[in-house]
Each structure stands twice: as structure tokens, then as C-alpha cells.
Design a protein around this motif. Structure first.
Motif, PDB file in Angstrom:
ATOM      1  N   THR A  87     -18.022  -8.453 -10.206  1.00  0.00           N
ATOM      2  CA  THR A  87     -17.384  -9.083  -9.051  1.00  0.00           C
ATOM      3  C   THR A  87     -17.944  -8.538  -7.748  1.00  0.00           C
ATOM      4  O   THR A  87     -18.038  -9.255  -6.747  1.00  0.00           O
ATOM      5  CB  THR A  87     -15.847  -8.958  -9.140  1.00  0.00           C
ATOM      6  OG1 THR A  87     -15.279  -9.939  -8.311  1.00  0.00           O
ATOM      7  CG2 THR A  87     -15.327  -7.634  -8.705  1.00  0.00           C
TER       8      THR A  87
ATOM      9  N   SER B 210      -9.594 -10.893  -5.287  1.00  0.00           N
ATOM     10  CA  SER B 210     -10.499 -10.591  -6.396  1.00  0.00           C
ATOM     11  C   SER B 210      -9.828 -10.813  -7.738  1.00  0.00           C
ATOM     12  O   SER B 210     -10.464 -11.270  -8.685  1.00  0.00           O
ATOM     13  CB  SER B 210     -10.959  -9.139  -6.320  1.00  0.00           C
ATOM     14  OG  SER B 210     -11.912  -9.010  -5.339  1.00  0.00           O
TER      15      SER B 210
ATOM     16  N   TYR C 260     -17.538 -13.947  -0.820  1.00  0.00           N
ATOM     17  CA  TYR C 260     -16.123 -14.128  -1.169  1.00  0.00           C
ATOM     18  C   TYR C 260     -15.358 -12.895  -0.719  1.00  0.00           C
ATOM     19  O   TYR C 260     -15.716 -11.788  -1.085  1.00  0.00           O
ATOM     20  CB  TYR C 260     -16.016 -14.313  -2.689  1.00  0.00           C
ATOM     21  CG  TYR C 260     -14.630 -14.655  -3.178  1.00  0.00           C
ATOM     22  CD1 TYR C 260     -14.200 -15.976  -3.225  1.00  0.00           C
ATOM     23  CD2 TYR C 260     -13.763 -13.648  -3.595  1.00  0.00           C
ATOM     24  CE1 TYR C 260     -12.936 -16.286  -3.677  1.00  0.00           C
ATOM     25  CE2 TYR C 260     -12.495 -13.951  -4.053  1.00  0.00           C
ATOM     26  CZ  TYR C 260     -12.085 -15.276  -4.095  1.00  0.00           C
ATOM     27  OH  TYR C 260     -10.826 -15.578  -4.544  1.00  0.00           O
TER      28      TYR C 260
ATOM     29  N   GLU D 235     -19.252 -11.443  -5.382  1.00  0.00           N
ATOM     30  CA  GLU D 235     -18.590 -11.609  -4.079  1.00  0.00           C
ATOM     31  C   GLU D 235     -19.585 -11.436  -2.941  1.00  0.00           C
ATOM     32  O   GLU D 235     -19.496 -12.101  -1.917  1.00  0.00           O
ATOM     33  CB  GLU D 235     -17.453 -10.587  -3.937  1.00  0.00           C
ATOM     34  CG  GLU D 235     -16.250 -10.957  -4.778  1.00  0.00           C
ATOM     35  CD  GLU D 235     -15.170  -9.900  -4.734  1.00  0.00           C
ATOM     36  OE1 GLU D 235     -15.263  -8.977  -3.905  1.00  0.00           O
ATOM     37  OE2 GLU D 235     -14.227  -9.996  -5.541  1.00  0.00           O
TER      38      GLU D 235
ATOM     39  N   SER E 134     -13.874 -17.944   0.908  1.00  0.00           N
ATOM     40  CA  SER E 134     -12.816 -18.435   0.041  1.00  0.00           C
ATOM     41  C   SER E 134     -12.025 -19.554   0.686  1.00  0.00           C
ATOM     42  O   SER E 134     -11.304 -20.281   0.027  1.00  0.00           O
ATOM     43  CB  SER E 134     -11.870 -17.295  -0.336  1.00  0.00           C
ATOM     44  OG  SER E 134     -11.121 -16.923   0.790  1.00  0.00           O
TER      45      SER E 134
ATOM     46  N   GLN F  10     -16.624  -7.113  -2.128  1.00  0.00           N
ATOM     47  CA  GLN F  10     -17.309  -7.235  -0.848  1.00  0.00           C
ATOM     48  C   GLN F  10     -16.836  -6.146   0.107  1.00  0.00           C
ATOM     49  O   GLN F  10     -17.640  -5.558   0.831  1.00  0.00           O
ATOM     50  CB  GLN F  10     -17.013  -8.620  -0.269  1.00  0.00           C
ATOM     51  CG  GLN F  10     -18.052  -9.072   0.708  1.00  0.00           C
ATOM     52  CD  GLN F  10     -17.482 -10.071   1.681  1.00  0.00           C
ATOM     53  OE1 GLN F  10     -16.275 -10.070   1.945  1.00  0.00           O
ATOM     54  NE2 GLN F  10     -18.347 -10.910   2.192  1.00  0.00           N
TER      55      GLN F  10
ATOM     56  N   GLY G  70     -13.381 -10.511  -1.287  1.00  0.00           N
ATOM     57  CA  GLY G  70     -12.615  -9.764  -2.270  1.00  0.00           C
ATOM     58  C   GLY G  70     -12.869  -8.281  -2.156  1.00  0.00           C
ATOM     59  O   GLY G  70     -13.518  -7.812  -1.220  1.00  0.00           O
TER      60      GLY G  70
END
Lengths: 337, 330
Positions: free
Chosen positions: B266, B105, B275, B270, B174, B280, B277
Motif C-alpha cells: 500500500t 488505507s 492516494y 498510494e 481519493s 503516502q 493513505g
């Protein structure tokens, strides 16, 4: 003592050249302002536009080697006169009348060209210095890289002349004392080798010693051949060094008097307002006249001083009095002779 | 010396504030979870069929029935020792999960933060310098539109346009699926980072640009700019010499103060881009009742935001030369 020291050969040459050129038209004013009017467009309630007139029918002349003091009370629009000459008015300002510099009309384009190198402003306070920029960079100003070394040398000389220690160069404006700020602001004008210097309220809040010192700087500039316009509300300070006093009232100049006219009881003064101003000083009669300056939105048909004048006649309420040459000065009064 | 005293005072004050913040955050979040319908035992069991006796045994083992205050003290004691417990969904120590997720992240947030700061500042300077022109108006409209659009919606739109229709970027994750960690190339990783980072930065761009614009207009109408003009400085000279100098510090400070929004953003981004991070992980922990992980993330996100504010304070108190002087003159 150090006043007479020439600061560089380049300047020396310039001064010599100017002296020769100056002799030719010594009688001609360096700056000639005729019937200048300044108004601002404002939005009143809703979308209705109004014109706010802050300067009207103002005329004055500044000569080389002379100090002209523009004296008037605070808030009467004196600073705007300086801004008008330099062309730094806000965009909603409307300027009428004629401004001539060195015999040629001073248009906005020409103002932008000459300001900073032929006409210099000395502002009133430390707020006119960038709070995050070193003093030396501010005094030198925006110059081409190749001239930077030369300007730095010049700046050191000017600082020396005004008793500013070398470490002042690296300081930020908030680190300066009141007197130092004053000297730095004066330096910005001196370094530009301008011929016309307009000082806007340079004296308020200064103690006696600093005041006299500051005034001596202006005297020095005039002695070196500059035309100095000193805008101030401090008539006593103005009288100490000026050659001529322009009395500013409600956006116009009522009288331009020679400094000798202020002697004795002021019987040589031409305008009732100037006399009233003179009599209001503590060391004179300490007498105030009734009333206040008309506000900018008050429209008057006649003489702007009509309401408060002790000598008013019927004629005075009809039309603005003509500007007359009286006894080596100028006056806008029907009674003056 | 005055300066050292000031620094010591500053550190002391901030340490105290951090400690009280952490205690409060720990307590509040623990209590919220305690009284929420989350059942950690159920979460641990997952889909396995268990008998009621078995479940009771587990409850006994996990200490479900111990009083809340005792539970809190046990947990807090472990936290102080650095033991954040074991994540129920990832089956590994919470601290490792956080380390891995937070790193991912931070890369995402860092890139978008820098990008947003730079682009926002440039747009703001241009808009402010050209105030009232069509350039200014275009930038303003762009900023208002961005500021009004929700992040998750923007993320979905971007995903649709750039990944689905245009196919420029992968849909999510990612790294590519089915490739071992050793075989993931830098390019793979960057390719999957661009879209989330861009989305995340957009909101920030609007904020910084509008702020910079306002600030520059303020500077340009100041006495010192008027004086600079009176001395013959023109248009862009003034903006470059005085504008940027006086706008940069407040803009950077604001950018650091925006850490909380960055973190909030974020989480959404995410989620949309899958993603892996911290955001998430936070959502997963919340939905699947992973109490230790959720609490761990809460603590670390609080720390993250705290440090953003701390840096802003440091800039404000120690970097801005004007502040130094005010102290000295008192």
C-alpha cells in the motif's frame, strides 16, 4: 445377535431378489480376476522410462457368501490389487489381464459405475476419512438431497447395529478411538448394500477383543450373501473366518487354499511357500526360510519363488509355472500334484 | 476447565509479545531516526528565513541537544499517555493524521485483501482441480508473471493504460480536486478506489492462488479422497465436498499472515496513485523529516501487522478442530 436384523424393506426385497438370482449361478464367481498384471511407468535417471511391475499373472475368484483372504507380507502390493479392482490407481499405472464382475468385464467405466454401490472398499486407517467432515456425512456419502433422509435413517440403523453411539454422528474422525474408526469404516461399506466388499488390512493394531469383533463383522457380511475379500498380512486372523486363502507373494497369487488345508502340519498345502509361511508361525515350527521376496525391479524368468524354494527343479527356472487345479484349490507350482 | 485455561494462557502470551514488540519497535525506530541525518528543526522551519540565533532558540525549545536516552524517555512517556505529538508537515496532532490516513488505507487494503483472497482462492481451486490442463497452465503463468512484477511498476502500467490511454479512471487522489467534502459523491470515491485496490490485490492473488493450488493437489492425492472416489464420488463432487473444506482454513490463515506485505504494497501503490493513505503519509514523513508522524506510523503499522498474525494464530489454535483434539490427547 443383531446381525440378522434386516435394515429396511428395500434391502429386504433386494436380498430376496439376490437370493433368487444367486441360486441360478451360485457356482459362478462374483469377481473373477484372471492373469492380472499391474505396472507403473517411472522415470529413472534422466528421461529414461522404466516399467515397474508390481502385480503379475494374478488370478483369483470371489464367491457370494464366502470370505476370500488375500494373505501376503506388507509391501507386496496387496492394496494395489484392491485399488485395481476399484479403478482408483494413479494415472501412471498400466493394467493388463481380465477382471470380471458378475459375469461381465469390469472396464474402467463400469468400475466407476459400480464402486460405492456394488463394490465397496473398507480402507485400513483413519487417514481414509476426511479430517474435517462429520462422521455421519462421510458414512452417508455423496447422495442426492431427496435421498438424504432415507440414508440418514439407514445410517442410524447401521450405527446401532455396530454399537456406535448416536453422538458419533457429529464427531470428526480424530475424535474416534481405534475400534470406533474400524466400525465406522465398516459402516461405510454396509450402508452401500454392496455385494462385493474388499477390506484392506482391517485388523492391524487391534487388541484381541476388537480384532474378533471386526472379524465377526466380515463374517456377518458373508452370511448375508456378500462376497468378501479380506486383504491382510495376518494369516491367523484370516484363518479364523475365511473360507479360502489366497497366498500373495511378490505381486502374484501362488496358491488358493481352502481353510481346511491349513490343519495339522499343513501337509495338504500345495505350494512350498505356503508351507514355509505356515511353519514360520510361532505356534507351529517357528521356522523362517532364508532370503527375501524379490524386489519389484528384479526380473525373473521362472517361478517367482525359485530362489528360496527347497524343491526347485531345472524346469522351475524356465517359465512361470501354470496355474493348476489341485485338490479343490489352485496352485502355481511344477511340483504340486 | 482446560479450554478457559488455554484461552487465558494464549491471551497472556500474546499480550506479553505485543508489549515487547512495541517496546523494541519504538526503541529501534527512535534510535534509527536519532542517528539519521534528519533535522527536525530544519523541517519545522521549512522555507522560512531565520537567523542563527532564532534557530538556536528553536533548538533549545525542541530540546535538540538533550541526550538521546532522555529524549527517548520523554517521547516514550508521552506515547504511553497517548500523546503522539504534533505532525510537522500537517500541523496537527499525529494521532488525528494517523486516524484519517489509516481509515483511508484500511478501506483500500480491505477491499484489495478481500478481492485478492476471493479471486486467488477461486483461481487456485480451479487450477488445482484441473491440474496439468491448459487452464492450470494459464493460471500458473498468470500467477508467476504477477508474482514477478514489482507492485509500483504494475501500478504505473495500470495508470498508463486505464487512466491515460483509456481514460476509464481518474489519474489519482481519493476524491476530485476542487470539490468540498460534502459534495463528493460515493461514485467519485469508488471510481478513484478501483485502480489502486486492483493493483494492490494482484500480488496477493498470485500468492493465494498458488498456495491454494498446491494445497488442493495435496488434498486430492490424500487417502481420504482416494476413499471418496472408491465410494463413487466423482470429479467436481470431490473438490466441492473435500477439497474446499480442507483448503479453506489454511488459505484464510495465509491471507491474514499477509498483512505485512499488504502494508508494504500500500505504501507503493498510494505513492503512485497519490492516494491519501497511511503509506503516502509515511513516505512524506520520511522525506520531509516529520519525526513524530514517522514514529507514530511505525507504531501503528507494527500493530496492524501484529493483529494480522494474531488472527492467523487464533484461527490456527482455536478454529481448526484438529488442533483442539491434539491438545486434548496430550
Amino acid at each position: 445377535m443383531g446381525d440378522k436384523v434386516e435394515i429396511s424393506t428395500k434391502n429386504e426385497l433386494m436380498t430376496a431378489f439376490k437370493a433368487v438370482a444367486g441360486n441360478k449361478r451360485k457356482t459362478e464367481a462374483l469377481l473373477n480376476v484372471e492373469d492380472l498384471s499391474l505396472s507403473f511407468t517411472q522415470y529413472a535417471s534422466g528421461l529414461r522410462q522404466t516399467e515397474l511391475k508390481v502385480i503379475s499373472n494374478l488370478s483369483l475368484q470371489a464367491y457370494k457368501g464366502e470370505i476370500l483372504a488375500v494373505v501376503g507380507s506388507s509391501g507386496s502390493g496387496k492394496s494395489l490389487l484392491a485399488h485395481a479392482i476399484l479403478g482408483i490407481l494413479p494415472s501412471n499405472a498400466k493394467l493388463d489381464g481380465k477382471i470380471e464382475y458378475d459375469g461381465e468385464e469390469l472396464t474402467q467405466a463400469r468400475k466407476e459405475e459400480v464402486r460405492g454401490n456394488e463394490i465397496a472398499l473398507i480402507p485400513q486407517a483413519t487417514t481414509y476419512l476426511d479430517p474435517l467432515m462429520k462422521i455421519s456425512s462421510q458414512v452417508i456419502g455423496c447422495v442426492e438431497r431427496k435421498n438424504e433422509g432415507l440414508m440418514r435413517k439407514l445410517q442410524r440403523e447401521v450405527f446401532q447395529r455396530y454399537n456406535l453411539r448416536p453422538e458419533v454422528e457429529r464427531m470428526l474422525p480424530h475424535e474416534l478411538s481405534g475400534g470406533m474408526t474400524r466400525r465406522v469404516l465398516v459402516s461405510t461399506a454396509v450402508i452401500s448394500s454392496s455385494e462385493l466388499i474388499i477390506a484392506d488390512e482391517p485388523t492391524p493394531g487391534l487388541d484381541e477383543k476388537t480384532l474378533n469383533e471386526t472379524l465377526s463383522y466380515f463374517k456377518g457380511m458373508a452370511d448375508r450373501g456378500c462376497a468378501v475379500i479380506l486383504i491382510t498380512h495376518d494369516i491367523e486372523a484370516a484363518l479364523k473366518i475365511s473360507h479360502k486363502i489366497a497366498v500373495f507373494y511378490a505381486g502374484t497369487v501362488l496358491e488358493v487354499a481352502n481353510v481346511e488345508d491349513f490343519k495339522n502340519n499343513g501337509e495338504n498345502l500345495r505350494h512350498p511357500y505356503t508351507r514355509a509361511l505356515w511353519n514360520a508361525l510361532p505356534q507351529n515350527r517357528f521356522q523362517a526360510i532364508k532370503g527375501h521376496q524379490p524386489m519389484q525391479d528384479e526380473v525373473t524368468d521362472g517361478c517367482i519363488f525359485y530362489e528360496r524354494c527347497s524343491k526347485k527343479k531345472a524346469l522351475c527356472s524356465q517359465g512361470i509355472p501354470q496355474l493348476k487345479q489341485v485338490n479343490g484349490g489352485m496352485v502355481r507350482c511344477n511340483n504340486a500334484a | 476447565m482446560v479450554k478457559n485455561e488455554k484461552i487465558a494462557g494464549f491471551i497472556g502470551k500474546k499480550t506479553l509479545r505485543l508489549a515487547s514488540l512495541l517496546v523494541l519497535v519504538c526503541f529501534a525506530s527512535f534510535m534509527l531516526i536519532q542517528y539519521s541525518p534528519i533535522d527536525p528543526v530544519r523541517a519545522y522551519i521549512g522555507e522560512m528565513p531565520v537567523t542563527p540565533e532564532h534557530k538556536a532558540q528553536l533548538e533549545e525549545y525542541w530540546g535538540v541537544n538533550t541526550p538521546p536516552q532522555e529524549k527517548f524517555l520523554n517521547w516514550a512517556g508521552d506515547i504511553i499517555k497517548g500523546d503522539f505529538g504534533t505532525s510537522l508537515i500537517y500541523r496537527m496532532p499525529v494521532i488525528n493524521v494517523i486516524k484519517e490516513r489509516f481509515t483511508a488505507s484500511l478501506v483500500l487494503m480491505g477491499i484489495s485483501w478481500l478481492f485478492a483472497g476471493f479471486l486467488g482462492f477461486v483461481l487456485g481451486i480451479v487450477a488445482g482441480a484441473k491440474q496439468g490442463t491448459w487452464v492450470d497452465k494459464a493460471i500458473k503463468i498468470y500467477c508467476y508473471a504477477l508474482a514477478a512484477a514489482p507492485t509500483f511498476w504494475l501500478a504505473l502500467v495500470f495508470l498508463m493504460i486505464f487512466s491515460v490511454y483509456l481514460g476509464w479512471f481518474p489519474i489519482g487522489l481519493s476524491v476530485p480536486i476542487g470539490v468540498t467534502a460534502d459534495n463528493v459523491t460515493f461514485f467519485d470515491w469508488v471510481q478513484r478506489l478501483i485502480l489502486p485496490a486492483l493493483t494492490l490485490s494482484l500480488l496477493d492473488v498470485a500468492k493465494i492462488a498458488m498456495f491454494t493450488r498446491e494445497k488442493l493437489i495435496e488434498v486430492l492425492s490424500s487417502d481420504y479422497v482416494l476413499f471418496a472416489k472408491a465410494r463413487g464420488e466423482k470429479g467436481m463432487d470431490v473438490v466441492l465436498r473435500h477439497g474446499i473444506r480442507n483448503v479453506a482454513l489454511p488459505a484464510i490463515t495465509l491471507q491474514f499472515l499477509g498483512f505485512s506485505e499488504l502494508f508494504g504494497g500500500t505504501v507503493l501503490v498510494e505513492q503512485v496513485f497519490s492516494y491519501p493513505g497511511i503509506g503516502q503519509a509515511a513516505v512524506a514523513a520520511g522525506l520531509r523529516s516529520d519525526v513524530p508522524l514517522l514514529l507514530g506510523i511505525v507504531i501503528f503499522s507494527a500493530l496492524f501487522v501484529f493483529f494480522g498474525n494474531l488472527i492467523a494464530d487464533i484461527i490456527y489454535e482455536f478454529v481448526d478442530p484438529r488442533i483442539k483434539q491434539q491438545e486434548a490427547s496430550i
